[in-house]
Structure formats: C-alpha cells, structure tokens
Design an enzyme around this catalytic site. Sequence first.
Site, PDB file in Angstrom:
ATOM      1  N   ARG A  36       0.822  -1.212   0.000  1.00 12.42           N
ATOM      2  CA  ARG A  36       0.000   0.000   0.000  1.00 12.42           C
ATOM      3  C   ARG A  36       0.854   1.260   0.000  1.00 12.42           C
ATOM      4  O   ARG A  36       0.440   2.283  -0.557  1.00 12.42           O
ATOM      5  CB  ARG A  36      -0.940  -0.013   1.197  1.00 12.42           C
ATOM      6  CG  ARG A  36      -2.062  -0.999   0.962  1.00 12.42           C
ATOM      7  CD  ARG A  36      -3.076  -0.975   2.063  1.00 12.42           C
ATOM      8  NE  ARG A  36      -4.265  -1.698   1.648  1.00 12.42           N
ATOM      9  CZ  ARG A  36      -5.144  -2.223   2.475  1.00 12.42           C
ATOM     10  NH1 ARG A  36      -4.971  -2.109   3.774  1.00 12.42           N
ATOM     11  NH2 ARG A  36      -6.205  -2.851   2.019  1.00 12.42           N
ATOM     12  N   LYS A 202     -21.976 -15.905  -0.134  1.00  8.79           N
ATOM     13  CA  LYS A 202     -23.392 -15.747   0.201  1.00  8.79           C
ATOM     14  C   LYS A 202     -24.134 -14.779  -0.712  1.00  8.79           C
ATOM     15  O   LYS A 202     -23.600 -13.753  -1.124  1.00  8.79           O
ATOM     16  CB  LYS A 202     -23.508 -15.251   1.646  1.00  8.79           C
ATOM     17  CG  LYS A 202     -23.028 -16.280   2.652  1.00  8.79           C
ATOM     18  CD  LYS A 202     -23.453 -15.902   4.052  1.00  8.79           C
ATOM     19  CE  LYS A 202     -22.482 -14.890   4.635  1.00  8.79           C
ATOM     20  NZ  LYS A 202     -22.874 -14.372   5.926  1.00  8.79           N
ATOM     21  N   GLY A 352     -12.547  -8.231  -2.104  1.00 12.56           N
ATOM     22  CA  GLY A 352     -11.312  -8.617  -1.419  1.00 12.56           C
ATOM     23  C   GLY A 352     -10.849 -10.015  -1.765  1.00 12.56           C
ATOM     24  O   GLY A 352      -9.692 -10.230  -2.169  1.00 12.56           O
ATOM     25  N   GLY A 375     -14.541  -3.378   0.526  1.00 11.36           N
ATOM     26  CA  GLY A 375     -15.875  -2.832   0.813  1.00 11.36           C
ATOM     27  C   GLY A 375     -16.255  -1.715  -0.138  1.00 11.36           C
ATOM     28  O   GLY A 375     -17.384  -1.637  -0.615  1.00 11.36           O
TER      29      GLY A 375
HETATM   30  P1  ADP Z   1     -15.274 -11.181  -2.260  1.00 15.43           P
HETATM   31  O1  ADP Z   1     -14.426 -10.900  -1.038  1.00 15.43           O
HETATM   32  O2  ADP Z   1     -14.451 -11.235  -3.501  1.00 15.43           O
HETATM   33  O3  ADP Z   1     -16.421 -10.233  -2.359  1.00 15.43           O
HETATM   34  P2  ADP Z   1     -16.768 -13.251  -0.902  1.00 15.43           P
HETATM   35  O4  ADP Z   1     -16.232 -12.762   0.395  1.00 15.43           O
HETATM   36  O5  ADP Z   1     -18.190 -13.035  -1.187  1.00 15.43           O
HETATM   37  O6  ADP Z   1     -15.868 -12.666  -2.117  1.00 15.43           O
HETATM   38  O7  ADP Z   1     -16.557 -14.820  -1.036  1.00 15.43           O
HETATM   39  C1  ADP Z   1     -15.315 -15.455  -0.876  1.00 15.43           C
HETATM   40  C2  ADP Z   1     -15.471 -16.784  -0.194  1.00 15.43           C
HETATM   41  O8  ADP Z   1     -16.467 -17.578  -0.782  1.00 15.43           O
HETATM   42  C3  ADP Z   1     -14.195 -17.575  -0.275  1.00 15.43           C
HETATM   43  O9  ADP Z   1     -13.623 -17.652   0.999  1.00 15.43           O
HETATM   44  C4  ADP Z   1     -14.641 -18.936  -0.805  1.00 15.43           C
HETATM   45  O10 ADP Z   1     -14.044 -20.012  -0.123  1.00 15.43           O
HETATM   46  C5  ADP Z   1     -16.126 -18.925  -0.550  1.00 15.43           C
HETATM   47  N1  ADP Z   1     -16.840 -19.840  -1.451  1.00 15.43           N
HETATM   48  C6  ADP Z   1     -16.806 -19.881  -2.787  1.00 15.43           C
HETATM   49  N2  ADP Z   1     -17.547 -20.879  -3.277  1.00 15.43           N
HETATM   50  C7  ADP Z   1     -18.087 -21.523  -2.217  1.00 15.43           C
HETATM   51  C8  ADP Z   1     -18.949 -22.660  -2.069  1.00 15.43           C
HETATM   52  N3  ADP Z   1     -19.393 -23.332  -3.135  1.00 15.43           N
HETATM   53  N4  ADP Z   1     -19.291 -23.030  -0.818  1.00 15.43           N
HETATM   54  C9  ADP Z   1     -18.820 -22.349   0.239  1.00 15.43           C
HETATM   55  N5  ADP Z   1     -18.015 -21.267   0.174  1.00 15.43           N
HETATM   56  C10 ADP Z   1     -17.640 -20.854  -1.041  1.00 15.43           C
HETATM   57 MG    MG Z   2     -14.791 -11.360   1.038  1.00 10.99          MG
END
Ligand code: ADP
Ligand code: MG
Length: 395
Positions: A36, A202, A352, A375
């Site tokens: 950073r 989710k 992230g 975020g």
């Molecule tokens: P980002 O930070 O890019 O917005 P998220 O925080 O929403 O992404 O999601 C990341 C997490 O989702 C990862 O830790 C990954 O392990 C989990 N993940 C992806 N696919 C699945 C799945 N089929 N079942 C459970 N967890 C999952």
């Molecule tokens: Mg995340």
Amino acid sequence: MAKKTVRDLDLQGQKVLVRVDFNVPLKDGVITNDNRIVAALPTINYIIEQGGKAILFSHLGRVKTEEDKDGKSLAPVAERLSELLKKPVTFVPETRGKELENAIANMKDGDVLVVENTRFEDIDGKKESGNDSELGKYWASLGDVFVNDAFGTAHRAHASNVGIASNLPSAAGFLMEKEIKFIGGAVDEPKRPFVAILGGAKVSDKIGVIENLIKKADKILIGGGMTYTFYAAKGIGIGKSLVESDKIDLAKSLIEKAGDKLILPVDSVCAAEFSNDVPTEVHEGAVPEGFMGLDIGPATIDLFTKELDGAKTVVWNGPMGVFEMSNFANGTIGVCEAIANLENATTVIGGGDSAAAAIQLGFADKFTHISTGGGASLEYLEGKVLPGVASISDK
Ligand code: ADP
Ligand code: MG
C-alpha cells in the site's frame, strides 16, 4: 460527473494535504507487506516533482480506546516511506496541535510529512470516523489543496476524506483516479457485450451488487456458494451445500427479473466434507444428498468460457469455488483463464477475496484492473454514491 485529478491542480509551493491508504499489516512494529505504501508513491512523487509540500494522512487499524493506540502509530510507515522515496520524511506523532503546525510551517517545497494515525482522533468521540466538522475544518486549515488517493475508505465519510474535501479544493490521486475510471467506467459506461460474473460465499452479501448488475450487464454468470440458494429457488437438489433459506424467495425474484441474462452453473465439484482431504465427485445439476457443492464443474467452466467469448467489458466479484483449497480452485482458475484470453476487453475485479484469488492463482497481470478496496469496490458495484468520491471537486 468527471472528477478533478491531481494533474488538474497547480501544486508549486502549495501545502498539499493527501489522504493515502497506509493501512498496512504490522507485526511487532514491523511492516509485513508494504504494497500500500508502494502504491501511493506515484501520487506522492508527482506532488514532490511539481514543487508541492506533501502532508500525508492515513488511518491504521481500528482504534477505539487508549490501549488500541499501542502498535498503531504511523512512525514505522513514515520510516519505510522515506526508504522508498529515498529522501527524508518528517513524522509528527500527533494529529493536531503546535508541533504539527510548526512542522508544516517549516516545510520546504518538495518536502514530505506524515501525520499520526487519523483514528487516534476516535478515542474521545469518533471525531475521525464520525466526520466531525471541526476536525475536518482544522485539518483543512493546515493546507491549500486536498488530494484523495484512498479508495479503500471512499465508502465512508470520515473527517480525513470528506471532512477535508468539504473545506478545500480537491482532486483524486492516481490510485483513486484508476478506481473511478475502471470500476465506475465499467458499470456506468460499459462497452458491450458486458458480462458480470458473481460468486463468493453468500447471496446476502451481494444482493445490491446482483440487483445493480442485472440492470446494467448483458449477461450475469453465477458461481460460488450463492449458486445453491439459486438452485433451491429453482427446485434443484443441493444436498448439504451452503444455502440461505431466508433468501430463496429473493433468489426467485432475481431469476425472474434477470430472465435470460442470468446463467447458473450446470455442474458442481462436490465433496462430503468441507475439506481438501476427502474424495471429490463432479455432478451435473443436483448435488446429491450428503454432498456439498464447493466449486463449479468442468462443463460450467466451458459454458462460462463460451459466454465470455467476445465480451468487451467484464466485471467479476466473488470466487467460483472454495479456491483456498486446491481441489476447489479449478473453477476460479478456469474463469481467470477465460478472461485472460479475451481480446480488447476491459476486465475488472472488485472484492477482497476475488482480488486475492486472482493474485494468488497467478493472474494479477491478466486483468485491466484489480480493485484495491474490498468494501468500497462492492458498494461501487452496487451503484452507490461513495461519499469519498462524491466529495472530490468536479472537473
Ligand atoms: P469477495 O471478497 O471477492 O467479495 P466473498 O467474500 O463473497 O468474495 O466470497 C469469498 C469466499 O467464498 C471464499 O472464501 C470462498 O471459499 C467462498 N466460497 C466460494 N464458493 C463456495 C462454495 N461453493 N461453498 C462455500 N463457500 C464458497
Ligand atoms: Mg470477502
């Protein structure tokens, strides 16, 4: 509305207040990753070259009590910055007062100064994170112009971004400019076809993103854990996959709203446990009882690769599977490869874990832009107005 950038400011001899993101990981007072700080160098160097005096503000970690201050000083950051810039950097161990004011008064053109952690102002009454108007005014009084280069905090109205900007002419730094150009540009003025890829854990974390991108994108490819809430909405078996029962109705309405745009996986890599040490099976359609879907399957990778073919704008948020475990990383790798092979496309990752996945899997240089703000990039993808961006002066 186009925002002013640091190039639009006359900086010669000016006291330039800069909000940077120096929120680096520290262990026992030692910086474990200086990315950073390195990322802020172009803006700082530009200000120096133009003959400005750079006065840098940043938060570091969470500070709510006096004890929290321990180990959260920006002193080691100022030291590292000095090494990287190859010139002295003045560090002032306070966020207001005579010492700070005198140090600024003594600066020569091209000098650099780091102010103590802005969140030290949160101890008596959340002055920084509550955007206390006196504090914003006070900090603004220390300079002539303001440059905001901290995209990661742009979704929050704090005294050190919105507060200062409300009291001074302001502009985006180079990092901020890039985020506005690529995330803002992709969502608001996409070259078409525009394909959005949404995954992650989710549905509930991503409702806003899905709803906004349904309006903007030509295609929406769904992967990751959220797949199974959509499957449940369509009456497809999900075994013991991740599901949000209270979001099934919402998933139904999203499917209706999106129509043909929304494309769900056709197969899953499944396992009986959430573990990398058990056998895996690929299943088309329904996930069998006793199994959970942990990645998109090979047929889905093919399908998504086809859907991405010819895309001119791609926005990706959320990994396709549990990429942290090698057995469930292929879906995310496959989508990275499909994106890497696109020609003349603007490809953007926001989020992230998605950014971490692309970097960890070796695709960092295959994207047009990987957003640095978790975020903030999510809220930007939701189509929200980010207060930190909005407060920058218009061109
Ligand atoms: P980002 O930070 O890019 O917005 P998220 O925080 O929403 O992404 O999601 C990341 C997490 O989702 C990862 O830790 C990954 O392990 C989990 N993940 C992806 N696919 C699945 C799945 N089929 N079942 C459970 N967890 C999952
Ligand atoms: Mg995340």
